[in-house]
Design a protein around this motif. Structure first.
Motif, PDB file in Angstrom:
ATOM      1  N   SER A   1       9.024  16.862  14.868  1.00 35.37           N
ATOM      2  CA  SER A   1       9.510  17.547  16.059  1.00 35.37           C
ATOM      3  C   SER A   1      10.173  18.852  15.644  1.00 35.37           C
ATOM      4  CB  SER A   1      10.510  16.674  16.839  1.00 35.37           C
ATOM      5  OG  SER A   1      11.681  16.458  16.073  1.00 35.37           O
ATOM      6  N   VAL A   2      10.165  19.828  16.562  1.00 36.25           N
ATOM      7  CA  VAL A   2      10.774  21.139  16.321  1.00 36.25           C
ATOM      8  C   VAL A   2      11.686  21.446  17.497  1.00 36.25           C
ATOM      9  CG1 VAL A   2      10.367  23.548  15.747  1.00 36.25           C
ATOM     10  CG2 VAL A   2       8.654  21.832  15.132  1.00 36.25           C
TER      11      VAL A   2
ATOM     12  N   ASP B   1      19.813  30.851  16.715  1.00 36.09           N
ATOM     13  CA  ASP B   1      18.767  31.803  16.329  1.00 36.09           C
ATOM     14  C   ASP B   1      17.742  31.186  15.378  1.00 36.09           C
ATOM     15  OD1 ASP B   1      20.033  33.713  17.834  1.00 36.09           O
ATOM     16  OD2 ASP B   1      21.229  34.475  16.164  1.00 36.09           O
ATOM     17  N   ALA B   2      17.870  29.904  15.062  1.00 36.43           N
ATOM     18  CA  ALA B   2      16.955  29.228  14.137  1.00 36.43           C
ATOM     19  C   ALA B   2      16.303  28.045  14.853  1.00 36.43           C
ATOM     20  CB  ALA B   2      17.704  28.763  12.897  1.00 36.43           C
ATOM     21  N   ALA B   3      15.498  27.313  14.096  1.00 37.78           N
ATOM     22  CA  ALA B   3      14.874  26.088  14.584  1.00 37.78           C
ATOM     23  C   ALA B   3      14.957  25.031  13.495  1.00 37.78           C
ATOM     24  CB  ALA B   3      13.423  26.342  14.980  1.00 37.78           C
ATOM     25  N   VAL B   4      14.977  23.763  13.903  1.00 38.37           N
ATOM     26  CA  VAL B   4      15.073  22.642  12.967  1.00 38.37           C
ATOM     27  C   VAL B   4      13.819  21.787  13.105  1.00 38.37           C
ATOM     28  CG1 VAL B   4      16.385  20.594  12.291  1.00 38.37           C
ATOM     29  CG2 VAL B   4      17.590  22.645  13.064  1.00 38.37           C
ATOM     30  N   ILE B   5      13.161  21.566  11.989  1.00 38.69           N
ATOM     31  CA  ILE B   5      11.971  20.718  11.938  1.00 38.69           C
ATOM     32  C   ILE B   5      12.389  19.354  11.390  1.00 38.69           C
ATOM     33  CG2 ILE B   5       9.628  20.476  11.037  1.00 38.69           C
ATOM     34  CD1 ILE B   5       9.651  23.513  10.552  1.00 38.69           C
TER      35      ILE B   5
ATOM     36  N   THR C   1      14.985  23.646   7.832  1.00 36.76           N
ATOM     37  CA  THR C   1      15.551  24.695   8.668  1.00 36.76           C
ATOM     38  C   THR C   1      14.614  25.898   8.673  1.00 36.76           C
ATOM     39  OG1 THR C   1      17.800  23.964   8.169  1.00 36.76           O
ATOM     40  CG2 THR C   1      17.534  26.183   9.054  1.00 36.76           C
ATOM     41  N   TRP C   2      14.278  26.368   9.869  1.00 36.21           N
ATOM     42  CA  TRP C   2      13.387  27.513  10.041  1.00 36.21           C
ATOM     43  C   TRP C   2      14.212  28.670  10.574  1.00 36.21           C
ATOM     44  CZ3 TRP C   2       8.659  27.538  13.891  1.00 36.21           C
ATOM     45  CH2 TRP C   2       7.973  28.747  13.760  1.00 36.21           C
ATOM     46  N   ALA C   3      14.519  29.632   9.726  1.00 36.69           N
ATOM     47  CA  ALA C   3      15.315  30.792  10.120  1.00 36.69           C
ATOM     48  C   ALA C   3      14.413  31.851  10.732  1.00 36.69           C
ATOM     49  CB  ALA C   3      16.058  31.365   8.910  1.00 36.69           C
ATOM     50  N   GLY C   4      14.825  32.391  11.889  1.00 38.33           N
ATOM     51  CA  GLY C   4      14.085  33.470  12.523  1.00 38.33           C
ATOM     52  C   GLY C   4      12.753  33.088  13.096  1.00 38.33           C
ATOM     53  N   PRO C   5      12.634  32.020  13.887  1.00 36.39           N
ATOM     54  CA  PRO C   5      11.353  31.720  14.530  1.00 36.39           C
ATOM     55  C   PRO C   5      11.040  32.766  15.595  1.00 36.39           C
ATOM     56  CG  PRO C   5      13.064  30.302  15.410  1.00 36.39           C
ATOM     57  CD  PRO C   5      13.695  31.088  14.297  1.00 36.39           C
ATOM     58  N   PRO C   6       9.777  32.877  16.048  1.00 38.94           N
ATOM     59  CA  PRO C   6       9.441  33.877  17.071  1.00 38.94           C
ATOM     60  C   PRO C   6      10.162  33.594  18.384  1.00 38.94           C
ATOM     61  CG  PRO C   6       7.615  32.360  16.719  1.00 38.94           C
ATOM     62  CD  PRO C   6       8.599  32.096  15.629  1.00 38.94           C
TER      63      PRO C   6
END
Length: 329
Positions: free
Chosen positions: A167-168, A173-177, A227-232
């Motif tokens: 899941s995302v 300002d980030a996203a967590v996978i 941790t996904w920094a700066g997703p669109p």
């Protein structure tokens, strides 16, 4: 008593000599023997081998499903008093000949134990341990000592790894996978992970294969995050996680992630509300032009007679003619 200088000088000399000789005398005394270590547990040496410092540090046993393997645990008590030690193994496969052993002072006792491999045991690694608990000071935690057992069940090795529950979610300002790795095989795995994400206009994330911390035993699972920094900020993305391990283990799974700014989400609701207001205004203006008379309502009757459907006053002569009485105006 008269003072005698010669006697005083002699006494001072004797006192000085005594002070100088005392440290030497203390140094000449033998040092006290250190206290003997506490009792300890270790794998017993082989038959006919004298116990020593190079004894096995752990047990290593290997056998096919359905076999029974035997070995011995050595209990060493160098202290001056007897020690009673209780024994147990982790898991139901290990059984001791005696669960409680009394070890006399300055002796060593060898306790047999068996490992019974179930007929349906999966091939691969099955780590275990022997735990000894007793009075006094053990080698490990006070009154406790643990000896590892490396048990391997022989047979075809199967390395299998799956990626599940991906899941995302946005977080600031980030996203967590989030995802779960599961060892579906019968061997211990050291998993590796690669991450990629593709949006409508092309790739948005690429992470090369890297080793993950820790190992997965057969049947074990681990919940992990990336941790996904700066997703669109505006895109429809498919995130794919690929896990691999030695032995050909391979697993992959995907999850969707849609990023929409607040303005894009709020615009449809704003347009819908504006349309409702416009329709209400048009209906009100239409009602004002028709004079407020509702369609299908009865026409009012004045003092001069009934009105026709066109809303003009009725002609008296025409009404008399239409009666058929023959009267003339």
């Amino acid at each position: 008593m008269p003072f005698r200088p010669r006697t005083a000088v002699s006494g001072a000399i004797l006192a000085t000599v005594a002070v100088l000789l005392c440290p030497a005398a203390a140094a000449a005394r033998p040092a006290a023997a250190p206290a003997p270590p506490g009792w300890s547990a270790a794998p017993a040496p082989g038959p006919g081998v004298t116990p020593g410092d190079r004894d096995r540090p752990y047990f290593y046993l290997a056998g096919a499903p359905g076999t029974v393997m035997n070995d011995r645990l050595s209990l060493r008590n160098p202290t001056g008093r007897a020690v009673t030690v209780r024994l147990r193994g982790t898991g139901a496969w290990i059984a001791f000949a005696d669960k409680e052993v009394r070890v006399p002072p300055r002796t060593r006792a060898a306790v047999p134990f068996t490992v019974t491999v179930p007929p349906d045991a999966a091939p691969g690694e099955h780590p275990a341990a022997l735990i000894a608990t007793g009075g006094g000071t053990g080698r490990g935690v006070a009154g406790r000592d643990t000896v590892p057992v490396h048990l391997r069940v022989t047979g075809p090795a199967l390395a299998a790894l799956t990626v599940e529950n991906v899941s995302v979610r946005a977080r600031g300002d980030a996203a967590v996978i989030r995802y779960t790795l599961v060892n579906r095989g019968n061997t211990v795995l050291a998993p590796r992970l690669a991450v990629r994400a593709d949006g409508v206009f092309g790739p948005v994330l690429r992470r090369a294969v890297r080793a993950l911390p820790g190992r997965l035993a057969p049947g074990q699972s681990a919940d992990l995050t990336e941790t996904w920094a700066g997703p669109p900020a505006l895109d429809a993305v498919e995130v794919r996680l690929t896990a691999t391990a030695d032995g050909g283990a391979h697993g992959s799974a995907t999850a969707s992630y849609t990023a929409l700014p607040w303005g894009v989400v709020a615009a449809p609701a704003f347009l819908l509300a504006a349309g409702g207001v416009l329709v209400a205004v048009r209906r009100r203006r239409r009602a004002e032009r028709t004079g407020g008379v509702r369609e299908g309502a009865p026409e009012p009757i004045g003092s001069g007679g009934a009105r026709p459907a066109g809303g003009q006053p009725a002609d008296p002569a025409a009404e008399l003619t239409s009666t058929g009485s023959g009267a003339r105006a």
